[in-house]
Design an enzyme around this catalytic site. Structure first.
Site, mmCIF file in Angstrom:
data_model
loop_
_atom_site.group_PDB
_atom_site.id
_atom_site.type_symbol
_atom_site.label_atom_id
_atom_site.label_comp_id
_atom_site.label_asym_id
_atom_site.label_seq_id
_atom_site.Cartn_x
_atom_site.Cartn_y
_atom_site.Cartn_z
ATOM 1 N N ASP A 8 -2.805 7.577 2.726
ATOM 2 C CA ASP A 8 -2.537 6.144 2.585
ATOM 3 C C ASP A 8 -1.035 5.946 2.777
ATOM 4 O O ASP A 8 -0.262 6.914 2.775
ATOM 5 C CB ASP A 8 -2.971 5.668 1.185
ATOM 6 C CG ASP A 8 -2.701 4.182 0.952
ATOM 7 O OD1 ASP A 8 -2.892 3.386 1.888
ATOM 8 O OD2 ASP A 8 -2.291 3.809 -0.168
ATOM 9 N N SER A 9 -0.629 4.689 2.848
ATOM 10 C CA SER A 9 0.805 4.383 2.903
ATOM 11 C C SER A 9 1.469 4.651 1.559
ATOM 12 O O SER A 9 2.689 4.553 1.467
ATOM 13 C CB SER A 9 0.999 2.915 3.275
ATOM 14 O OG SER A 9 0.498 2.100 2.227
ATOM 15 N N CYS A 71 -6.857 3.910 3.614
ATOM 16 C CA CYS A 71 -5.943 2.789 3.837
ATOM 17 C C CYS A 71 -6.611 1.850 4.837
ATOM 18 O O CYS A 71 -6.978 2.280 5.936
ATOM 19 C CB CYS A 71 -4.636 3.320 4.420
ATOM 20 S SG CYS A 71 -3.457 2.041 4.890
ATOM 21 N N GLU A 150 3.185 -0.250 -6.074
ATOM 22 C CA GLU A 150 4.115 0.866 -5.795
ATOM 23 C C GLU A 150 5.208 0.962 -6.861
ATOM 24 O O GLU A 150 5.736 2.040 -7.119
ATOM 25 C CB GLU A 150 4.757 0.695 -4.412
ATOM 26 C CG GLU A 150 3.807 0.976 -3.254
ATOM 27 C CD GLU A 150 3.411 2.441 -3.137
ATOM 28 O OE1 GLU A 150 4.293 3.305 -3.163
ATOM 29 O OE2 GLU A 150 2.201 2.707 -3.032
ATOM 30 N N CYS A 182 -7.733 -3.598 0.657
ATOM 31 C CA CYS A 182 -6.525 -2.763 0.614
ATOM 32 C C CYS A 182 -6.722 -1.836 -0.571
ATOM 33 O O CYS A 182 -7.113 -2.285 -1.653
ATOM 34 C CB CYS A 182 -5.274 -3.618 0.417
ATOM 35 S SG CYS A 182 -3.784 -2.634 0.090
ATOM 36 N N HIS A 184 -4.772 -0.436 -2.477
ATOM 37 C CA HIS A 184 -3.925 -0.671 -3.649
ATOM 38 C C HIS A 184 -4.563 -1.682 -4.618
ATOM 39 O O HIS A 184 -4.233 -1.700 -5.800
ATOM 40 C CB HIS A 184 -2.553 -1.228 -3.232
ATOM 41 C CG HIS A 184 -1.597 -0.207 -2.692
ATOM 42 N ND1 HIS A 184 -1.752 0.387 -1.457
ATOM 43 C CD2 HIS A 184 -0.457 0.322 -3.215
ATOM 44 C CE1 HIS A 184 -0.748 1.236 -1.245
ATOM 45 N NE2 HIS A 184 0.045 1.213 -2.298
HETATM 46 N N1 DGL Z 1 -3.231 0.658 0.866
HETATM 47 C C1 DGL Z 1 -3.093 0.079 2.133
HETATM 48 C C2 DGL Z 1 -4.344 -0.567 2.648
HETATM 49 O O1 DGL Z 1 -5.417 -0.203 2.221
HETATM 50 C C3 DGL Z 1 -1.855 -0.470 2.696
HETATM 51 C C4 DGL Z 1 -0.804 -1.155 1.898
HETATM 52 C C5 DGL Z 1 0.444 -1.298 2.748
HETATM 53 O O2 DGL Z 1 1.036 -0.280 3.038
HETATM 54 O O3 DGL Z 1 0.822 -2.411 3.147
HETATM 55 O O4 DGL Z 1 -4.292 -1.421 3.500
#
Ligand code: DGL
Length: 263
Positions: A8-9, A71, A150, A182, A184
């Site tokens: 993931d990011s 992600c 984050e 997302c 997150h």
């Molecule tokens: N967790 C990520 C997603 O599922 C990306 C969040 C990001 O880096 O902007 O899209």
């Protein structure tokens, strides 16, 4: 031991690792969090594809049996480009998320929240309407959510104000299902739910994605192994990753190593 590679990011992908831990207790995990280059949401597609390839090449070197792009943004940007490039299956989260949402929705009006990239790409709309023509899809980008997670600011006035503003888009819209598009966002589930109309079901695509991985990996992954190895890599600060990540995973996070790639 069967091994799953995920990336993931940043920290969000740990919500998918959490699901792997629950459903596939026999599987080892190699997880890469690109915290040093987070967020991906505002980046152009070519850059997200480049980062995804760098990370998948790295995970391929760890001898994984299957990869999950944990992600939504990288799935929308890069899955089509990378899915046949490796000797193991590469799964994204968007198709499974769309299938789970269609199974949950009766009104056939489905909301999606995600990063700017994911919403602008229309990837969820295509996946949902490809599986069920005529279904109505309402998307809303929530760019402040990822930085809040984050930074570990997951409760209090900031997430509260952001959720109120973003989710107003769905008030009275008639959606009965909202996709957390997302990885997150499941970390913010309480604050998200508090701003939805009563009766709206939230869908976390990780559940269906890991169910798909389970079918591909078979019995060895589901039988609880004595102690499957979990290894974590981050392009950010390993100490911060371990501290915030352990809250998401619900267990202490050892084996966190800093790994970066050339820009
Ligand atoms: N967790 C990520 C997603 O599922 C990306 C969040 C990001 O880096 O902007 O899209």
């Amino acid at each position: 031991m069967v091994k799953i590679g995920l990336f993931d990011s940043g920290l969000g992908g740990l919500t998918v690792v959490h699901e792997v831990r629950r459903r596939l207790p026999g599987a080892g995990v190699e997880f890469y969090g690109d915290n040093g280059r987070n967020p991906y949401g505002p980046r152009p597609q070519a850059e997200i594809v480049k980062f995804s390839r760098q990370i998948l090449d790295f995970l391929a070197g760890k001898g994984i049996d299957l990869a999950i792009i944990a992600c939504n943004t990288a799935t929308a940007a890069a899955l089509a480009e990378v899915q046949d490039a490796y000797p193991f299956p590469v799964l994204g989260v968007i198709e499974p998320g769309a299938r789970a949402a269609l199974a949950a929705s009766k009104s056939r009006r489905i909301g999606v929240i995600g990063t700017e990239f994911t919403i602008r790409s229309g990837a969820y709309t295509r996946a949902l309407q490809g599986l069920s023509p005529g279904v109505q899809v309402l998307g809303q980008a929530c760019p402040l959510f990822t930085p809040l997670v984050e930074q570990g600011r997951t409760a209090g006035p900031e997430p509260e104000a952001a959720a109120r503003a973003y989710l107003a888009a769905f008030r009275g819209s008639g959606i009965d299902t909202l996709i957390l598009g997302c990885t997150h966002y499941p970390v913010l589930i309480d604050v998200i739910r508090a701003h939805l109309d009563p009766g709206v079901t939230t869908v976390d695509p990780a559940v269906e994605t890991v169910a798909q991985a389970k079918l591909l990996l078979g019995a060895e992954a589901t039988l609880p192994a004595a102690a499957p190895t979990y290894r974590f890599y981050t392009s950010g600060d390993p100490e911060l990753f371990a501290r915030l990540g352990s809250n998401i995973l619900g267990r202490p996070l050892e084996n966190v190593t800093r790994v970066t790639f050339p820009e």
